[in-house]
Design a protein around this motif. Structure first.
Motif, PDB file in Angstrom:
ATOM      1  N   ILE A  53     -24.565  -8.664  12.555  1.00 38.45           N
ATOM      2  CA  ILE A  53     -23.185  -8.852  12.078  1.00 38.45           C
ATOM      3  C   ILE A  53     -22.474  -7.521  11.847  1.00 38.45           C
ATOM      4  O   ILE A  53     -21.247  -7.436  11.906  1.00 38.45           O
ATOM      5  N   HIS A  54     -23.245  -6.462  11.621  1.00 37.74           N
ATOM      6  CA  HIS A  54     -22.658  -5.146  11.344  1.00 37.74           C
ATOM      7  C   HIS A  54     -22.652  -4.227  12.565  1.00 37.74           C
ATOM      8  O   HIS A  54     -22.394  -3.036  12.427  1.00 37.74           O
ATOM      9  N   LYS A  55     -22.932  -4.765  13.770  1.00 39.22           N
ATOM     10  CA  LYS A  55     -23.186  -3.861  14.906  1.00 39.22           C
ATOM     11  C   LYS A  55     -22.005  -2.977  15.301  1.00 39.22           C
ATOM     12  O   LYS A  55     -22.207  -1.923  15.881  1.00 39.22           O
ATOM     13  N   TYR A  86     -29.512 -13.867  -7.430  1.00 39.10           N
ATOM     14  CA  TYR A  86     -30.162 -12.665  -6.910  1.00 39.10           C
ATOM     15  C   TYR A  86     -29.127 -11.610  -6.521  1.00 39.10           C
ATOM     16  O   TYR A  86     -29.339 -10.414  -6.746  1.00 39.10           O
ATOM     17  N   ARG A  87     -27.969 -12.022  -5.965  1.00 39.58           N
ATOM     18  CA  ARG A  87     -26.922 -11.041  -5.634  1.00 39.58           C
ATOM     19  C   ARG A  87     -26.469 -10.310  -6.902  1.00 39.58           C
ATOM     20  O   ARG A  87     -26.231  -9.107  -6.881  1.00 39.58           O
ATOM     21  N   THR A  88     -26.357 -11.046  -8.021  1.00 37.31           N
ATOM     22  CA  THR A  88     -25.979 -10.405  -9.286  1.00 37.31           C
ATOM     23  C   THR A  88     -27.064  -9.434  -9.742  1.00 37.31           C
ATOM     24  O   THR A  88     -26.762  -8.307 -10.161  1.00 37.31           O
ATOM     25  N   SER A 121     -29.610 -12.413   0.754  1.00 36.28           N
ATOM     26  CA  SER A 121     -28.709 -13.288   1.516  1.00 36.28           C
ATOM     27  C   SER A 121     -27.425 -13.508   0.722  1.00 36.28           C
ATOM     28  O   SER A 121     -27.441 -13.558  -0.508  1.00 36.28           O
ATOM     29  N   ASP A 122     -26.299 -13.668   1.454  1.00 36.91           N
ATOM     30  CA  ASP A 122     -25.016 -13.769   0.750  1.00 36.91           C
ATOM     31  C   ASP A 122     -24.414 -15.170   0.717  1.00 36.91           C
ATOM     32  O   ASP A 122     -23.355 -15.369   0.120  1.00 36.91           O
ATOM     33  N   ALA A 123     -25.037 -16.152   1.362  1.00 35.60           N
ATOM     34  CA  ALA A 123     -24.502 -17.525   1.384  1.00 35.60           C
ATOM     35  C   ALA A 123     -25.620 -18.463   1.851  1.00 35.60           C
ATOM     36  O   ALA A 123     -26.634 -18.003   2.379  1.00 35.60           O
TER      37      ALA A 123
HETATM   38 MG    MG Z   1     -25.040  -8.260   3.441  1.00 34.14          MG
END
Ligand code: MG
Ligand code: ATP
Length: 145
Positions: A53-55, A86-88, A121-123
């Motif tokens: 996704i960041h390519k 976990y993101r927090t 993971s973000d979602a």
């Molecule tokens: Mg990310």
């Protein structure tokens, strides 16, 4: 809230700094159960696929170099609201902007600027994809107690 699963990666800097135990303690303290875990040294192709996704981002080459520089610890966490929780715990992407007490603030602030100790993971969709990227279903366990 629902019971969710999320993928954690303890990145090369945190593994090298002997922070696996410290980070696992924080999972336990926050009711995040470990239901799968493995140490893996990613190759370039794997790292590029994982962060595809960041390519096109300017930091992509640096990110890949970082992620393949040493082994990482991949872990599936399970718990109530696990993805956001976990993101927090991780804190903001850049350790110097992460909240005091977060993993990135506490364990990555003094390291190289692009190194931030952990991935999460973000979602729910990305969590499912990322878990599948590293683990077969029989490698993820339903804890009985
Ligand atoms: Mg990310
Ligand atoms: P991760 O996906 O690793 O959990 P994140 O979701 O907080 O981190 P992303 O925007 O997805 O952040 O970026 C992925 C990773 O790319 C970051 O964790 C970091 O290692 C690296 N990164 C992101 N932005 C930059 C940047 N501006 N400069 C250098 N590296 C960066």
């Amino acid at each position: 809230m629902a019971v969710e699963r999320t993928l954690s990666i303890i990145k090369p800097d945190a593994v090298a700094n002997k922070f696996i135990g410290e980070i696992y303690s924080r999972f336990a303290a926050n009711d995040l159960r470990i239901v799968a875990a493995r140490m893996v040294h990613l190759n370039k192709e794997q790292a590029e696929k994982f962060y595809a996704i960041h390519k096109n981002r300017p930091f992509f080459a640096m990110l890949i170099e970082y992620m393949i520089s040493d082994p990482v610890m991949v872990t599936v966490l399970e718990g109530e609201d696990a993805i956001a929780k976990y993101r927090t715990l991780m804190g903001a992407t850049m350790p110097e902007f992460a909240a005091p007490g977060s993993i990135r603030y506490d364990l990555a602030r003094d390291g190289r600027a692009n190194e931030n100790a952990v991935h999460g993971s973000d979602a729910s969709e990305t969590a499912a994809e990322e878990i599948k990227f590293f683990f077969k279903s029989e490698e993820i366990f339903d804890l009985k107690r």
